[in-house]
Design a protein around this motif. Structure first.
Motif, PDB file in Angstrom:
ATOM      1  N   PHE A  93       0.839  -1.200   0.000  1.00 54.61           N
ATOM      2  CA  PHE A  93       0.000   0.000   0.000  1.00 54.61           C
ATOM      3  C   PHE A  93       0.875   1.251   0.000  1.00 54.61           C
ATOM      4  O   PHE A  93       0.610   2.209  -0.732  1.00 54.61           O
ATOM      5  CB  PHE A  93      -0.902  -0.004   1.232  1.00 54.61           C
ATOM      6  N   ARG A  94       1.941   1.221   0.776  1.00 50.72           N
ATOM      7  CA  ARG A  94       2.819   2.395   0.841  1.00 50.72           C
ATOM      8  C   ARG A  94       3.614   2.576  -0.450  1.00 50.72           C
ATOM      9  O   ARG A  94       3.877   3.706  -0.864  1.00 50.72           O
ATOM     10  CB  ARG A  94       3.747   2.274   2.050  1.00 50.72           C
ATOM     11  N   ARG A  95       3.971   1.467  -1.089  1.00 44.66           N
ATOM     12  CA  ARG A  95       4.631   1.587  -2.392  1.00 44.66           C
ATOM     13  C   ARG A  95       3.694   2.234  -3.407  1.00 44.66           C
ATOM     14  O   ARG A  95       4.118   3.041  -4.240  1.00 44.66           O
ATOM     15  CB  ARG A  95       5.082   0.204  -2.885  1.00 44.66           C
ATOM     16  N   THR A  96       2.407   1.883  -3.322  1.00 44.99           N
ATOM     17  CA  THR A  96       1.428   2.481  -4.225  1.00 44.99           C
ATOM     18  C   THR A  96       1.305   3.976  -3.967  1.00 44.99           C
ATOM     19  O   THR A  96       1.201   4.778  -4.901  1.00 44.99           O
ATOM     20  CB  THR A  96       0.056   1.806  -4.060  1.00 44.99           C
ATOM     21  N   LEU A  97       1.323   4.362  -2.693  1.00 45.81           N
ATOM     22  CA  LEU A  97       1.262   5.787  -2.360  1.00 45.81           C
ATOM     23  C   LEU A  97       2.458   6.537  -2.944  1.00 45.81           C
ATOM     24  O   LEU A  97       2.306   7.632  -3.498  1.00 45.81           O
ATOM     25  CB  LEU A  97       1.230   5.983  -0.836  1.00 45.81           C
ATOM     26  N   VAL A  98       3.639   5.958  -2.823  1.00 42.16           N
ATOM     27  CA  VAL A  98       4.840   6.595  -3.370  1.00 42.16           C
ATOM     28  C   VAL A  98       4.685   6.792  -4.875  1.00 42.16           C
ATOM     29  O   VAL A  98       4.994   7.861  -5.418  1.00 42.16           O
ATOM     30  CB  VAL A  98       6.092   5.751  -3.054  1.00 42.16           C
ATOM     31  N   SER A  99       4.192   5.769  -5.551  1.00 41.52           N
ATOM     32  CA  SER A  99       3.989   5.859  -6.996  1.00 41.52           C
ATOM     33  C   SER A  99       2.973   6.942  -7.348  1.00 41.52           C
ATOM     34  O   SER A  99       3.183   7.733  -8.269  1.00 41.52           O
ATOM     35  CB  SER A  99       3.528   4.503  -7.532  1.00 41.52           C
ATOM     36  N   GLN A 100       1.873   6.999  -6.594  1.00 41.26           N
ATOM     37  CA  GLN A 100       0.828   7.975  -6.894  1.00 41.26           C
ATOM     38  C   GLN A 100       1.265   9.400  -6.582  1.00 41.26           C
ATOM     39  O   GLN A 100       0.807  10.344  -7.243  1.00 41.26           O
ATOM     40  CB  GLN A 100      -0.441   7.633  -6.119  1.00 41.26           C
ATOM     41  N   LEU A 101       2.147   9.572  -5.623  1.00 42.34           N
ATOM     42  CA  LEU A 101       2.629  10.919  -5.302  1.00 42.34           C
ATOM     43  C   LEU A 101       3.436  11.526  -6.446  1.00 42.34           C
ATOM     44  O   LEU A 101       3.586  12.743  -6.529  1.00 42.34           O
ATOM     45  CB  LEU A 101       3.487  10.884  -4.036  1.00 42.34           C
ATOM     46  N   GLN A 102       3.940  10.683  -7.334  1.00 34.08           N
ATOM     47  CA  GLN A 102       4.714  11.171  -8.473  1.00 34.08           C
ATOM     48  C   GLN A 102       3.849  11.320  -9.719  1.00 34.08           C
ATOM     49  O   GLN A 102       4.349  11.710 -10.776  1.00 34.08           O
ATOM     50  CB  GLN A 102       5.879  10.213  -8.766  1.00 34.08           C
ATOM     51  N   GLU A 103       2.551  11.012  -9.609  1.00 28.08           N
ATOM     52  CA  GLU A 103       1.663  11.148 -10.759  1.00 28.08           C
ATOM     53  C   GLU A 103       1.264  12.603 -10.969  1.00 28.08           C
ATOM     54  O   GLU A 103       1.239  13.399 -10.029  1.00 28.08           O
ATOM     55  CB  GLU A 103       0.391  10.299 -10.564  1.00 28.08           C
ATOM     56  N   ILE A 104       0.964  12.917 -12.234  1.00 27.50           N
ATOM     57  CA  ILE A 104       0.514  14.260 -12.587  1.00 27.50           C
ATOM     58  C   ILE A 104      -0.707  14.116 -13.477  1.00 27.50           C
ATOM     59  O   ILE A 104      -0.633  13.467 -14.527  1.00 27.50           O
ATOM     60  CB  ILE A 104       1.610  15.044 -13.343  1.00 27.50           C
ATOM     61  N   PRO A 105      -1.849  14.717 -13.090  1.00 26.68           N
ATOM     62  CA  PRO A 105      -2.103  15.423 -11.838  1.00 26.68           C
ATOM     63  C   PRO A 105      -2.225  14.460 -10.663  1.00 26.68           C
ATOM     64  O   PRO A 105      -2.522  13.280 -10.843  1.00 26.68           O
ATOM     65  CB  PRO A 105      -3.440  16.136 -12.107  1.00 26.68           C
ATOM     66  N   LEU A 106      -2.017  14.973  -9.483  1.00 25.43           N
ATOM     67  CA  LEU A 106      -2.046  14.165  -8.273  1.00 25.43           C
ATOM     68  C   LEU A 106      -3.476  13.740  -7.957  1.00 25.43           C
ATOM     69  O   LEU A 106      -4.397  14.544  -8.036  1.00 25.43           O
ATOM     70  CB  LEU A 106      -1.482  14.986  -7.108  1.00 25.43           C
ATOM     71  N   PRO A 107      -3.700  12.463  -7.624  1.00 26.66           N
ATOM     72  CA  PRO A 107      -5.048  12.026  -7.231  1.00 26.66           C
ATOM     73  C   PRO A 107      -5.583  12.866  -6.076  1.00 26.66           C
ATOM     74  O   PRO A 107      -4.865  13.154  -5.113  1.00 26.66           O
ATOM     75  CB  PRO A 107      -4.830  10.569  -6.814  1.00 26.66           C
ATOM     76  N   SER A 108      -6.847  13.247  -6.132  1.00 23.20           N
ATOM     77  CA  SER A 108      -7.426  14.179  -5.154  1.00 23.20           C
ATOM     78  C   SER A 108      -7.401  13.620  -3.735  1.00 23.20           C
ATOM     79  O   SER A 108      -7.288  14.385  -2.765  1.00 23.20           O
ATOM     80  CB  SER A 108      -8.862  14.535  -5.552  1.00 23.20           C
TER      81      SER A 108
END
Length: 277
Positions: A93-108
């Motif tokens: 779950f935390r690896r997924t969070l790290v991946s999503q934090l680098q996405e553009i635009p950031l998930p709301s």
């Protein structure tokens, strides 16, 4: 633009090689390394700083350094993740969070966490990907070619338009629904589109099933050896995995047994190193 295998990357590479001042920007470090190696084999030695990732390209033009995955993991561990329930304790779950934090635009749903992390990163002169893009003031010293991207975010498109005002810019985009918004904006910004509609090769697809993981990876090894026997270079073949476990260790063992040279693009956990154990 055009479908897969239509020659987009080949055309982009020709433009890159045509001007010694050109820069080639790729989405990943693996992609950049692959292009450098292929050019070196073809007797086109290129300075490493002419082929680089977008994150590396931004380096000299933004006050913020890139935030490494290891640092993001540490900062996420300090965040209040209680609203995600018991799942927040799982490493995946935390690896997924790290991946999503680098996405553009950031998930709301990550706005609050991202804000906390951005504050902590700023104190270390670092930033997430989108903030680095928004704060960058790039300078183009020659033609810029962007190849290998599936699409571009608004911040990335802003950067491309800034570069295009200074030097010739070439962008490759594949035909798929996810790239349409980026393609439309580039056309609106004055980019001329060159269509490559005819695939240069036809892919042959085969599906097979094996009764066990061991037999499955052996079948993969046999198919690789079969292609090699027909003249295909090992470096021109690859195996794609959704996740590392359980296939990567099995493939590594089988490839070693069959004498197949391979490089596995997975980072080993520090805890698995003999010096730490």
């Amino acid at each position: 633009s055009g479908p897969p295998a239509s020659g987009k990357s080949r055309a982009a590479l020709h433009r890159f090689l045509a001007d010694p001042a050109a820069t080639l920007i790729t989405p990943t470090a693996t992609f950049a390394e692959h292009v450098r190696n292929e050019l070196a084999r073809a007797h086109f030695p290129i300075r490493p700083n002419r082929i680089l990732t977008l994150a590396k390209f931004l380096g000299p033009f933004t006050p913020f350094q890139d935030a490494s995955e290891s640092l993001l993991h540490l900062l996420i561990a300090q965040c209040d993740l209680s609203r995600f329930g018991p799942a927040a304790e799982f490493p995946g779950f935390r690896r997924t969070l790290v991946s999503q934090l680098q996405e553009i635009p950031l998930p709301s749903h990550l706005d609050r966490i991202a804000s906390d992390i951005e504050d902590q990163l700023a104190s270390h002169n670092r930033a997430l990907r989108d903030q680095r893009l928004r704060n960058a003031q790039p300078t183009a010293f020659g033609p810029v070619i962007l190849d290998g991207f599936f699409t571009f975010s608004p911040s990335e498109l802003d950067l491309i338009e800034t570069l295009a005002a200074q030097a010739p810019v070439t962008v490759t985009l594949p035909d798929w629904s996810g790239s349409e918004a980026a393609r439309a904006r580039l056309l609106a910004a004055g980019f001329a589109e060159q269509r490559l509609d005819v695939p240069l090769r036809n892919a042959h697809r085969t599906i097979f099933a094996a009764p066990s993981l061991e037999q499955e990876v052996e079948q993969i090894a046999h198919r690789i050896l079969d292609h090699a026997a027909r003249g295909r270079e090992f470096r021109e073949m690859g195996v794609l995995l959704r996740v590392r476990e359980p296939y990567a260790p099995a493939l590594e063992a089988v490839f070693a047994r069959f004498g197949i040279p391979a490089r596995f693009h997975f980072a080993d956990a520090l805890s698995s190193h003999p010096a730490i154990q």
